[in-house]
Design a protein around this motif. Structure first.
Motif, PDB file in Angstrom:
ATOM      1  N   VAL A 154       7.590 -14.988  30.407  1.00  0.00           N
ATOM      2  CA  VAL A 154       6.953 -14.073  29.896  1.00  0.00           C
ATOM      3  C   VAL A 154       7.435 -12.302  30.283  1.00  0.00           C
ATOM      4  O   VAL A 154       7.290 -11.252  30.186  1.00  0.00           O
ATOM      5  N   ILE A 173      -7.201   0.888  45.957  1.00  0.00           N
ATOM      6  CA  ILE A 173      -5.993   1.035  45.335  1.00  0.00           C
ATOM      7  C   ILE A 173      -5.928   0.201  44.268  1.00  0.00           C
ATOM      8  O   ILE A 173      -6.393  -1.003  44.074  1.00  0.00           O
ATOM      9  N   ILE A 174      -5.150   1.160  43.188  1.00  0.00           N
ATOM     10  CA  ILE A 174      -5.644   0.528  42.174  1.00  0.00           C
ATOM     11  C   ILE A 174      -4.233   0.041  41.145  1.00  0.00           C
ATOM     12  O   ILE A 174      -2.910   0.960  41.642  1.00  0.00           O
ATOM     13  N   ASP A 187      -7.667  -1.566  26.597  1.00  0.00           N
ATOM     14  CA  ASP A 187      -7.888  -1.988  25.806  1.00  0.00           C
ATOM     15  C   ASP A 187      -6.707  -3.147  24.679  1.00  0.00           C
ATOM     16  O   ASP A 187      -6.208  -3.901  25.435  1.00  0.00           O
ATOM     17  N   THR A 240       5.930   1.001  26.007  1.00  0.00           N
ATOM     18  CA  THR A 240       5.736   1.080  27.320  1.00  0.00           C
ATOM     19  C   THR A 240       6.230  -0.113  28.268  1.00  0.00           C
ATOM     20  O   THR A 240       6.377   1.061  29.361  1.00  0.00           O
ATOM     21  N   TYR A 241       7.030  -1.100  28.072  1.00  0.00           N
ATOM     22  CA  TYR A 241       7.348  -1.891  28.686  1.00  0.00           C
ATOM     23  C   TYR A 241       8.299  -1.778  29.911  1.00  0.00           C
ATOM     24  O   TYR A 241       8.310  -1.825  31.153  1.00  0.00           O
ATOM     25  N   ILE A 276       0.175 -10.210  43.809  1.00  0.00           N
ATOM     26  CA  ILE A 276      -0.242  -9.697  45.664  1.00  0.00           C
ATOM     27  C   ILE A 276      -1.056  -9.975  46.836  1.00  0.00           C
ATOM     28  O   ILE A 276      -1.183 -10.063  47.574  1.00  0.00           O
ATOM     29  N   THR A 299      -1.464 -20.849  28.845  1.00  0.00           N
ATOM     30  CA  THR A 299      -0.470 -21.317  29.270  1.00  0.00           C
ATOM     31  C   THR A 299      -0.581 -20.461  30.604  1.00  0.00           C
ATOM     32  O   THR A 299      -0.438 -19.494  30.928  1.00  0.00           O
ATOM     33  N   VAL A 331       0.868   2.126  32.699  1.00  0.00           N
ATOM     34  CA  VAL A 331       1.325   1.981  31.386  1.00  0.00           C
ATOM     35  C   VAL A 331       0.755   4.377  31.748  1.00  0.00           C
ATOM     36  O   VAL A 331       1.024   4.622  31.638  1.00  0.00           O
TER      37      VAL A 331
HETATM   38  C1  B12 Z   1       3.286 -11.860  28.390  1.00  0.00           C
HETATM   39  C2  B12 Z   1       2.509 -10.589  28.014  1.00  0.00           C
HETATM   40  C3  B12 Z   1       0.786 -11.658  27.173  1.00  0.00           C
HETATM   41  C4  B12 Z   1       0.953 -12.919  27.038  1.00  0.00           C
HETATM   42  C5  B12 Z   1       0.074 -12.898  28.374  1.00  0.00           C
HETATM   43  C6  B12 Z   1       0.583 -15.306  28.583  1.00  0.00           C
HETATM   44  C7  B12 Z   1       0.218 -15.178  29.703  1.00  0.00           C
HETATM   45  N1  B12 Z   1       0.557 -17.159  29.825  1.00  0.00           N
HETATM   46  O1  B12 Z   1      -0.121 -14.544  31.076  1.00  0.00           O
HETATM   47  C8  B12 Z   1       0.090 -12.842  25.856  1.00  0.00           C
HETATM   48  C9  B12 Z   1       0.568 -13.085  24.715  1.00  0.00           C
HETATM   49  C10 B12 Z   1      -0.893 -14.103  25.325  1.00  0.00           C
HETATM   50  C11 B12 Z   1      -1.083 -11.296  25.909  1.00  0.00           C
HETATM   51  C12 B12 Z   1      -1.864 -11.120  25.646  1.00  0.00           C
HETATM   52  C13 B12 Z   1      -2.155  -9.751  25.759  1.00  0.00           C
HETATM   53  N2  B12 Z   1      -1.387  -8.847  25.634  1.00  0.00           N
HETATM   54 CO1  B12 Z   1      -0.355  -8.861  26.952  1.00  0.00          CO
HETATM   55  N3  B12 Z   1       1.572  -8.358  27.959  1.00  0.00           N
HETATM   56  C14 B12 Z   1       2.194  -9.477  28.046  1.00  0.00           C
HETATM   57  C15 B12 Z   1       3.043  -8.078  28.916  1.00  0.00           C
HETATM   58  C16 B12 Z   1       4.878  -8.699  28.119  1.00  0.00           C
HETATM   59  C17 B12 Z   1       3.864  -9.613  30.580  1.00  0.00           C
HETATM   60  C18 B12 Z   1       2.783  -9.506  31.317  1.00  0.00           C
HETATM   61  C19 B12 Z   1       2.929  -9.895  32.479  1.00  0.00           C
HETATM   62  O2  B12 Z   1       3.036 -11.683  32.508  1.00  0.00           O
HETATM   63  N4  B12 Z   1       3.475  -9.693  33.671  1.00  0.00           N
HETATM   64  C20 B12 Z   1       4.464 -10.712  34.402  1.00  0.00           C
HETATM   65  C21 B12 Z   1       3.286  -9.824  35.717  1.00  0.00           C
HETATM   66  C22 B12 Z   1       3.660 -10.416  37.202  1.00  0.00           C
HETATM   67  O3  B12 Z   1       3.436  -8.615  35.875  1.00  0.00           O
HETATM   68  P1  B12 Z   1       2.252  -8.184  35.920  1.00  0.00           P
HETATM   69  O4  B12 Z   1       1.062  -8.737  35.896  1.00  0.00           O
HETATM   70  O5  B12 Z   1       1.738  -6.719  35.944  1.00  0.00           O
HETATM   71  O6  B12 Z   1       1.324  -8.186  37.939  1.00  0.00           O
HETATM   72  C23 B12 Z   1       2.456  -7.048  38.274  1.00  0.00           C
HETATM   73  C24 B12 Z   1       2.396  -5.550  38.568  1.00  0.00           C
HETATM   74  O7  B12 Z   1       1.070  -4.967  37.666  1.00  0.00           O
HETATM   75  C25 B12 Z   1       1.289  -5.474  40.241  1.00  0.00           C
HETATM   76  N5  B12 Z   1       0.092  -5.302  40.819  1.00  0.00           N
HETATM   77  C26 B12 Z   1      -1.113  -6.472  39.337  1.00  0.00           C
HETATM   78  N6  B12 Z   1      -2.552  -6.385  39.801  1.00  0.00           N
HETATM   79  C27 B12 Z   1      -1.644  -5.685  40.957  1.00  0.00           C
HETATM   80  C28 B12 Z   1      -3.714  -5.448  41.443  1.00  0.00           C
HETATM   81  C29 B12 Z   1      -2.465  -3.825  42.840  1.00  0.00           C
HETATM   82  C30 B12 Z   1      -3.914  -4.099  43.821  1.00  0.00           C
HETATM   83  C31 B12 Z   1      -1.344  -4.295  43.425  1.00  0.00           C
HETATM   84  C32 B12 Z   1      -1.323  -3.123  44.454  1.00  0.00           C
HETATM   85  C33 B12 Z   1      -0.116  -3.941  42.512  1.00  0.00           C
HETATM   86  C34 B12 Z   1      -0.345  -4.912  41.418  1.00  0.00           C
HETATM   87  O8  B12 Z   1       2.330  -6.256  40.589  1.00  0.00           O
HETATM   88  C35 B12 Z   1       2.499  -7.745  40.312  1.00  0.00           C
HETATM   89  C36 B12 Z   1       4.128  -7.867  40.297  1.00  0.00           C
HETATM   90  O9  B12 Z   1       4.954  -6.927  40.207  1.00  0.00           O
HETATM   91  C37 B12 Z   1       2.700  -7.810  29.569  1.00  0.00           C
HETATM   92  C38 B12 Z   1       3.514  -6.292  29.403  1.00  0.00           C
HETATM   93  C39 B12 Z   1       4.283  -5.669  30.718  1.00  0.00           C
HETATM   94  N7  B12 Z   1       6.113  -5.907  30.983  1.00  0.00           N
HETATM   95  O10 B12 Z   1       3.832  -6.055  31.539  1.00  0.00           O
HETATM   96  C40 B12 Z   1       1.825  -7.540  28.224  1.00  0.00           C
HETATM   97  C41 B12 Z   1       0.522  -6.137  28.343  1.00  0.00           C
HETATM   98  C42 B12 Z   1       0.821  -6.584  29.718  1.00  0.00           C
HETATM   99  N8  B12 Z   1      -0.278  -6.684  27.581  1.00  0.00           N
HETATM  100  C43 B12 Z   1      -1.231  -5.859  27.231  1.00  0.00           C
HETATM  101  C44 B12 Z   1      -1.339  -6.157  25.841  1.00  0.00           C
HETATM  102  C45 B12 Z   1      -2.651  -4.773  25.401  1.00  0.00           C
HETATM  103  C46 B12 Z   1      -2.064  -7.549  25.964  1.00  0.00           C
HETATM  104  C47 B12 Z   1      -3.528  -7.661  25.007  1.00  0.00           C
HETATM  105  C48 B12 Z   1      -4.609  -6.634  25.146  1.00  0.00           C
HETATM  106  C49 B12 Z   1      -3.132  -7.762  23.276  1.00  0.00           C
HETATM  107  C50 B12 Z   1      -3.695  -8.402  22.444  1.00  0.00           C
HETATM  108  N9  B12 Z   1      -4.396  -7.713  21.264  1.00  0.00           N
HETATM  109  O11 B12 Z   1      -4.084  -9.062  21.918  1.00  0.00           O
HETATM  110  C51 B12 Z   1      -4.038  -9.617  25.468  1.00  0.00           C
HETATM  111  C52 B12 Z   1      -4.415  -9.111  25.830  1.00  0.00           C
HETATM  112  C53 B12 Z   1      -5.044 -11.015  26.398  1.00  0.00           C
HETATM  113  C54 B12 Z   1      -5.766 -11.396  27.857  1.00  0.00           C
HETATM  114  N10 B12 Z   1      -6.969 -12.130  27.978  1.00  0.00           N
HETATM  115  O12 B12 Z   1      -6.157 -10.654  28.169  1.00  0.00           O
HETATM  116  C55 B12 Z   1      -0.758  -4.638  27.575  1.00  0.00           C
HETATM  117  C56 B12 Z   1      -1.882  -4.335  28.695  1.00  0.00           C
HETATM  118  C57 B12 Z   1      -1.796  -2.902  28.885  1.00  0.00           C
HETATM  119  C58 B12 Z   1      -2.701  -1.989  27.513  1.00  0.00           C
HETATM  120  N11 B12 Z   1      -1.769  -1.119  26.683  1.00  0.00           N
HETATM  121  O13 B12 Z   1      -3.648  -2.113  27.598  1.00  0.00           O
HETATM  122  C59 B12 Z   1       1.176  -5.179  28.063  1.00  0.00           C
HETATM  123  C60 B12 Z   1       1.126  -3.789  29.486  1.00  0.00           C
HETATM  124  C61 B12 Z   1       1.904  -4.232  27.258  1.00  0.00           C
HETATM  125  C62 B12 Z   1       1.668  -2.970  26.314  1.00  0.00           C
HETATM  126  N12 B12 Z   1       0.941  -3.062  25.107  1.00  0.00           N
HETATM  127  O14 B12 Z   1       1.386  -2.187  27.049  1.00  0.00           O
HETATM  128  N13 B12 Z   1       0.087 -10.546  26.753  1.00  0.00           N
END
Ligand code: B12
Ligand code: SF4
Length: 474
Positions: free
Chosen positions: A244, A101-102, A71, A209-210, A25, A192, A109
């Motif tokens: 990821v 903005i959030i 959480d 939720t993905y 972003i 990583t 989700v």
């Molecule tokens: C891969 C992944 C992991 C990997 C991460 C590896 C790594 N090196 O990054 C691992 C396995 C370690 C992991 C761990 C966890 N994860 Co995880 N993970 C994912 C996954 C599949 C992809 C995340 C990702 O990188 N996406 C790619 C990036 C580019 O996307 P993004 O960050 O969301 O950003 C985009 C938008 O969100 C937006 N955006 C982001 N920020 C902002 C800000 C503004 C202002 C705006 C406008 C837009 C915006 O724009 C971006 C580009 O399009 C997601 C599911 C998913 N499909 O999203 C779950 C997810 C993020 N994880 C989740 C969770 C809960 C966890 C854990 C807490 C699980 C646990 N019990 O351990 C831990 C937390 C780790 C930590 N330290 O925070 C949840 C989070 C939401 C929730 N339900 O609470 C998700 C959504 C899965 C779910 N269950 O619904 N995770």
């Protein structure tokens, strides 16, 4: 405009993760001509103070909060991260009430609950970077963004939203992490570097939720783009790269083609993906992944019992889980098997079936992770089922605080006891307690100094044995 992006995630379990979405972003906004700063709160001692100092110094016109986790998905010891957000948002609101903005995975989700909870002006869902730029354009021109795709807001106490942006193509790209975050601090904690090769998932798991975040339609990157990204990241020192994607090996041909292309170049990176579907695991793919530089993989099987897999809507059966285990046995690559217990149709017999699979088919140097209880999210089939079974009466907004599903056909305490018994016999088995263990962060830092590199989970047996030797109950 002056744009401040605040990445609010401070959770360091199982390890800190680089806020890739927030970096994307920030970089897109900068490329669009804005003056951008990213405040990553991950390692900040006093986040409130840091935010106040930044607001005074930078005087942002717009503040974007990047919210990743709601959480920790842990039924036994739940942590609700969102409540830490409110004081930060209130501080910003006092300065620039109109332009908060959030966005982030958590917002995609549960946009309504988070808008109401935070009182932000707008939420962005789906492909954040594209929508955010358009939204900034509107705000700078003093025009309403309410017709843009992927925007939500509350009006007269009613939640309003537009459909998320729907594009057909996806370009794999990686922001300049060094420009935005303290890469060294992450590296020293065995993090990583994340990279996505596709968006979307066409499976229909009932708890998931993905699809809400990325849609159910696949949008695939060109394999050559993925190779260029890996090579580029590695050449800048980011050698431990994690794909990821929701599911890395579906579509199969796309994953195979990426791995074949990676195997042809000397990229110098060590790769990992923890999201493999057992349906698409065969010798060709695993051999190619090994040649491509994968240092570890994770298979999300969830269960080894037909009834439970059907109840979860996984789209595969126990025979595919066993078949995947046979394939893995023929290879060297370290593997972590991920299970989810307590879903629909789970009984004492199905738990026994799954544990038998884990004990007999998972190689001793591989790892089995057991999650107990399933987080229920609004809008999922699991939510409807829980309501039908009389297990859930909260409103969707009240579900922001963690709420979990356990099938009425199994008792949580029995399941936990059974898993713990299996863990005490198998040092390569772990559960949610293990990934939230307080000294895990110290282990990462010491491990890094001693020369350990990701994936750390491949040392599970050694770590558990050592900690138990020191008298810790892990
Ligand atoms: C891969 C992944 C992991 C990997 C991460 C590896 C790594 N090196 O990054 C691992 C396995 C370690 C992991 C761990 C966890 N994860 Co995880 N993970 C994912 C996954 C599949 C992809 C995340 C990702 O990188 N996406 C790619 C990036 C580019 O996307 P993004 O960050 O969301 O950003 C985009 C938008 O969100 C937006 N955006 C982001 N920020 C902002 C800000 C503004 C202002 C705006 C406008 C837009 C915006 O724009 C971006 C580009 O399009 C997601 C599911 C998913 N499909 O999203 C779950 C997810 C993020 N994880 C989740 C969770 C809960 C966890 C854990 C807490 C699980 C646990 N019990 O351990 C831990 C937390 C780790 C930590 N330290 O925070 C949840 C989070 C939401 C929730 N339900 O609470 C998700 C959504 C899965 C779910 N269950 O619904 N995770
Ligand atoms: S395969 Fe994974 S991403 Fe796809 S619907 Fe199932 S849980 Fe969600």
């Amino acid at each position: 405009m002056n744009i401040l992006i605040i990445s609010t995630n401070r959770n360091q379990f199982p390890m800190p993760v680089i806020p890739v979405g927030a970096c994307m972003i920030a970089e897109t906004a900068q490329n669009a001509g804005h003056n951008v700063r990213l405040l990553d709160l991950m390692f900040e001692q006093n986040p409130m103070n840091t935010v106040q100092v930044e607001l005074n110094r930078f005087k942002p016109d717009v503040v974007g909060f990047s919210i990743r986790n709601i959480d920790n998905n842990d039924m036994k010891s739940p942590s609700f991260y969102i409540k830490e957000l409110l004081p930060l948002i209130d501080t910003v609101k006092r300065k620039i009430p109109a332009n908060i903005i959030i966005g982030g995975a958590a917002v995609s989700v549960m946009p309504e609950a988070l808008l109401r909870y935070t009182g932000a002006s707008f939420a962005v869902t789906g492909d954040g970077e594209t929508v955010f730029i358009k939204l900034l354009e509107r705000l700078s021109e003093g025009r309403s963004p309410k017709d843009l795709p992927g925007v939500s807001w509350i009006e007269d106490d009613i939640f309003k939203s537009t459909q998320p942006l729907s594009t057909n193509s996806y370009h794999c790209w990686s922001p300049d992490f060094y420009r935005w975050v303290n890469v060294k601090a992450y590296r020293e904690r065995l993090t990583t570097v994340p990279l996505q090769t596709k968006l979307g998932c066409h499976f229909k798991c009932i708890y998931c939720t993905y699809r809400k975040i990325e849609g159910s339609k696949y949008r695939l990157c060109n394999p050559e783009e993925a190779v260029n990204m890996v090579t580029g990241l590695a050449s800048r020192g980011s050698r431990h790269i994690e794909f990821v994607d929701n599911v890395f090996n579906s579509p199969y041909d796309h994953a195979l083609s990426i791995c074949e292309s990676l195997a042809k170049v000397k990229h110098g990176a060590s790769l990992q993906s923890l999201e493999l579907n057992p349906l698409f695991i065969d010798d060709t793919l695993i051999t190619t992944m090994e040649r491509a530089g994968f240092a570890g993989i994770g298979i999300t099987v969830e269960s080894a019992s037909d009834g439970v897999l059907e109840g979860l809507g996984k789209g595969f059966a126990a025979e595919h889980v066993y078949k995947a285990a046979e394939v893995i046995k023929r290879h060297k690559i370290p593997c972590v098997w991920i299970f989810m217990m307590g879903g629909p149709n789970e009984t004492r017999e199905t738990i026994a079936e799954t544990l038998q699979f884990a004990e007999n088919y998972i190689r001793p140097h591989d790892v089995a992770f057991f999650g107990l209880g399933i987080r229920i999210y609004p809008g999922t089939e699991l939510e409807s089922l829980a309501r039908k079974q009389g297990l859930l009466s909260l409103t969707p907004e009240e579900m922001l605080e963690p709420v979990f599903y356990i099938s009425p056909t199994i008792e949580y305490s029995w399941m936990l006891k059974r898993v713990k018994a299996s863990m005490s016999r198998n040092m390569n088995f772990i559960n949610t307690d293990s990934i939230g263990f307080p000294i895990l962060s110290a282990i990462h830092r010491i491990g890094y100094k001693l020369g350990l590199r990701p994936p750390i989970w491949k040392h599970t047996r050694f770590i558990r044995r050592s900690l138990r030797f020191l008298g810790m109950d892990v």
